[in-house]
Design a protein around this motif. Structure first.
Motif, PDB file in Angstrom:
ATOM      1  N   GLN A 114       0.832  -1.210   0.000  1.00 43.81           N
ATOM      2  CA  GLN A 114       0.000   0.000   0.000  1.00 43.81           C
ATOM      3  C   GLN A 114       0.868   1.262   0.000  1.00 43.81           C
ATOM      4  O   GLN A 114       0.568   2.221  -0.704  1.00 43.81           O
ATOM      5  N   ASP A 143      -6.368  -4.457  -6.197  1.00 38.27           N
ATOM      6  CA  ASP A 143      -5.709  -3.196  -6.491  1.00 38.27           C
ATOM      7  C   ASP A 143      -5.458  -3.015  -7.983  1.00 38.27           C
ATOM      8  O   ASP A 143      -4.637  -2.204  -8.384  1.00 38.27           O
ATOM      9  N   GLN A 203       2.169   1.831  -3.357  1.00 39.42           N
ATOM     10  CA  GLN A 203       1.143   2.452  -4.203  1.00 39.42           C
ATOM     11  C   GLN A 203       1.036   3.939  -3.911  1.00 39.42           C
ATOM     12  O   GLN A 203       0.844   4.748  -4.820  1.00 39.42           O
ATOM     13  N   SER A 204       1.135   4.316  -2.634  1.00 42.01           N
ATOM     14  CA  SER A 204       1.109   5.736  -2.273  1.00 42.01           C
ATOM     15  C   SER A 204       2.226   6.480  -2.981  1.00 42.01           C
ATOM     16  O   SER A 204       2.023   7.565  -3.537  1.00 42.01           O
ATOM     17  N   LEU A 242      -2.796  -5.723   6.677  1.00 40.60           N
ATOM     18  CA  LEU A 242      -3.775  -5.122   5.774  1.00 40.60           C
ATOM     19  C   LEU A 242      -5.171  -5.186   6.388  1.00 40.60           C
ATOM     20  O   LEU A 242      -5.931  -4.215   6.354  1.00 40.60           O
ATOM     21  N   VAL A 255      -5.556   2.303   2.886  1.00 40.64           N
ATOM     22  CA  VAL A 255      -5.798   1.060   2.164  1.00 40.64           C
ATOM     23  C   VAL A 255      -6.539   1.447   0.896  1.00 40.64           C
ATOM     24  O   VAL A 255      -7.704   1.809   0.937  1.00 40.64           O
ATOM     25  N   PHE A 256      -5.836   1.385  -0.220  1.00 36.06           N
ATOM     26  CA  PHE A 256      -6.379   1.943  -1.461  1.00 36.06           C
ATOM     27  C   PHE A 256      -7.717   1.337  -1.866  1.00 36.06           C
ATOM     28  O   PHE A 256      -8.605   2.039  -2.312  1.00 36.06           O
TER      29      PHE A 256
END
Ligand code: UDP
Ligand code: MG
Length: 324
Positions: free
Chosen positions: A78, A161, A81-82, A219, A182-183
């Protein structure tokens, strides 16, 4: 948008993926080149310890659109991804795993859906999970059930995701102050207009899963504590229940004493101690989750540190991007 910004950014978090990288590039390159739009393939190397970094640098030499952002240490899927969301320049941003479980061919469908239906989010929804192992499927089902409950009905079931978002969504996500986002929950929660594209999830093309049990639990904990105070309420209810039970014990003990049948009852003592002890520990644990969250956000520690971005050719180790 600057004029040289690409239309599409494909963000790929990678952690120790040297085995899958050659196959990944082989499949990705013709596909992205064939889309007929400008793009960047933004690989976020999440502190890999194997040959991933070397392979990426070698590939970037003759692939201009391949952009490598390397995090100094392993910060998690995560957080990677950020980092990708912060650095991506595209008008559309697709996130995809490196292991080719999400077929990259679907990216074209994402783009088409985003344009035709004029939506900001296109979720890739797994129509078939048979390639996942039984424990993975079961834990995933449990996870999505729980999350639908907590966040509300609008979470697309079985969307991981693999998705496309527009620049508006990227900016909105980047503007969120929270840590440990948490996308897959935050994006539906934002509530932009969305569409879904079903796809069949494949087997991992090479290598092994990088999501061990502790990462999966992390998660799950982050997902729950980010969106719900329900566990805290559960602690309150358990506390009340424990209180009621101990009251019964006291009444029982009093009755026994008053009727003169009082044998020092160690059974009830042991029961009381263990039941109340267990409940207290459980409540403490739940409180701890929230306190830990508060603690982390009060610290404002950076979630990741970017050590290298192939776009800044000024040299190595530009320690920028304090917070995510
Ligand atoms: N990943 C990452 N950092 C981590 C763990 C995983 O960037 O700490 C990446 C990994 O390289 C992959 C994606 O996240 O691109 C999903 O991981 P994986 O396929 O191992 O998870 P699974 O599909 O087994 O849930
Ligand atoms: Mg995978």
């Amino acid at each position: 948008m600057r004029p040289d910004d690409p239309v599409l950014s494909v963000v790929v978090p990678m952690y120790d993926e040297e085995e899958v990288l050659p196959i990944f590039f082989e499949r990705m390159r013709p596909l992205l080149d064939g889309l007929g739009i400008s793009y960047e393939l933004l690989v976020v190397d999440d502190g890999s310890r194997d040959g991933t970094a070397t392979l990426l640098m070698a590939a970037a030499e003759d692939w201009l659109q391949l952009r490598v952002v390397r995090l100094l240490r392993n910060s998690g899927h995560q957080a990677a991804q950020s980092a990708g969301f912060r650095r991506a320049r595209g008008e559309y941003v697709v996130t995809i795993d490196a292991d080719l479980q999400d077929p990259p061919e679907v990216i074209a469908d994402f783009l088409k859906a985003a344009r035709d239906e004029d939506v900001d989010v296109v979720y890739g929804v797994r129509s078939d999970r048979s390639s996942d192992s039984w424990p993975k499927r079961t834990t995933a089902r449990l996870y999505y059930r729980l999350m639908c409950r907590l966040v509300g009905k609008q979470i697309p079931f079985d969307a991981g995701d693999f998705r496309l978002v527009s620049r508006r969504v990227v900016d909105a996500v980047n503007a969120l102050p929270e840590d440990g986002r948490v996308f897959r929950l935050v994006i539906p929660w934002l509530g932009f207009p969305s569409a879904e594209v079903p796809y069949v999830r494949a087997e991992r093309a090479a290598g092994t899963t990088k999501y061990n049990l502790s990462k999966m639990l992390r998660l799950a904990f982050d997902s729950v504590t980010a969106f719900s105070a329900a566990p805290l309420r559960l602690a309150t209810w358990l506390g009340l229940l424990g209180g009621a039970m101990s009251a019964l014990f006291v009444v029982g003990a009093l009755i026994i004493k008053l009727t003169g049948r009082s044998i020092p009852g160690w059974t009830s003592t042991v029961l009381a101690v263990s039941v109340i002890g267990a409940i207290q520990l459980l409540c403490l644990g739940l409180l701890g989750e929230y306190v830990a969250r508060l603690f982390q956000s009060s610290q404002r520690r950076p979630q990741f540190l970017v050590g290298y971005d192939s776009l800044d050719d000024s040299g190595h180790h530009t320690f920028t991007e304090g917070n995510d």
